[in-house]
Scaffold this active site. Structure first.
Site, short mmCIF file in Angstrom:
data_model
loop_
_atom_site.label_atom_id
_atom_site.label_comp_id
_atom_site.label_asym_id
_atom_site.label_seq_id
_atom_site.Cartn_x
_atom_site.Cartn_y
_atom_site.Cartn_z
N ARG A 286 0.84 -1.20 0.00
CA ARG A 286 0.00 0.00 0.00
C ARG A 286 0.87 1.24 0.00
O ARG A 286 1.77 1.39 0.82
CB ARG A 286 -0.90 0.00 1.25
CG ARG A 286 -1.66 1.31 1.51
CD ARG A 286 -2.87 1.44 0.62
NE ARG A 286 -3.52 2.73 0.75
CZ ARG A 286 -4.58 2.98 1.51
NH1 ARG A 286 -5.11 2.04 2.24
NH2 ARG A 286 -5.11 4.18 1.52
N ASP B 168 -6.76 -1.87 1.07
CA ASP B 168 -7.27 -0.87 1.99
C ASP B 168 -8.04 -1.62 3.07
O ASP B 168 -8.95 -2.40 2.75
CB ASP B 168 -8.20 0.09 1.23
CG ASP B 168 -8.68 1.24 2.09
OD1 ASP B 168 -7.96 1.63 3.03
OD2 ASP B 168 -9.77 1.76 1.82
N ASP C 124 -10.17 -0.92 6.54
CA ASP C 124 -10.79 0.10 7.39
C ASP C 124 -11.46 -0.55 8.59
O ASP C 124 -12.30 -1.43 8.41
CB ASP C 124 -11.85 0.89 6.61
CG ASP C 124 -11.26 1.91 5.65
OD1 ASP C 124 -10.13 2.37 5.90
OD2 ASP C 124 -11.92 2.24 4.66
N ARG D 294 -5.44 1.51 -4.85
CA ARG D 294 -4.67 0.87 -3.79
C ARG D 294 -4.61 -0.64 -3.95
O ARG D 294 -5.56 -1.27 -4.39
CB ARG D 294 -5.25 1.25 -2.43
CG ARG D 294 -6.72 0.93 -2.31
CD ARG D 294 -7.44 1.88 -1.41
NE ARG D 294 -7.31 3.26 -1.83
CZ ARG D 294 -7.97 4.25 -1.27
NH1 ARG D 294 -8.77 4.06 -0.27
NH2 ARG D 294 -7.82 5.48 -1.70
#
Length: 152
Positions: free
Chosen positions: A83, A95, A97, A92
């Site tokens: 990343r 990712d 989250d 990307r």
């Protein structure tokens, strides 16, 4: 004590489906953490972002890690996957989250919980509703119904 948390995964560079599946396995290997549910993979058009379509998913985990420690571990996985963050919303390789960490409500420079924009994003709400339907209302799904998302 174990805390139930949810992590959204996304990738749109390289072999994105493989990257997301590998990341699910890597999350399961984070110390004092285990994956308890995995959504299907979904294909979505970039949202406030550029580049190829994204592959997205959500996992439920049980963890003994504090929110910031879990975030550190997730960011190490992102870095391991290559990343880079050349600009906001860049394409990307991976990712991750942190969407929710139990009932934690946090607002620090590094981490806001629950995730502040999760309710605006079909690529989060649809896979989350698959594995934790009690967390996503019909109204929330209706609000993002105009966003293209395809279950793979």
């Amino acid at each position: 004590a174990m805390t139930l948390a949810f992590v959204a995964l996304g990738a749109n560079l390289g072999d994105a489906p493989a990257t997301v599946r590998i990341a699910m396995a890597q999350i399961d290997m984070i110390p004092r953490t285990r994956v308890t549910a995995r959504s299907s993979l979904y294909r979505t058009a970039p949202f406030e972002a550029s580049g190829p379509d994204f592959i997205n998913a959500v996992v439920a985990i049980e963890t003994r890690l504090a929110p910031e420690a879990l975030l550190d571990a997730l960011q190490r996985l992102e870095q391991h996957a290559g990343r880079e963050r050349p600009y906001h919303h860049a394409p990307r390789t991976l990712d991750l989250d942190l969407l929710r960490h139990g009932d934690a409500v946090l607002a620090t420079p590094r981490l806001t919980l629950p995730h502040p924009r999760m309710n605006e994003r079909a690529f989060v709400l649809v896979p989350l509703s698959e594995i934790a339907p009690e967390l996503v209302s019909a109204e929330q799904l209706t609000a993002v119904a105009h966003q293209a998302i395809e279950r793979l």
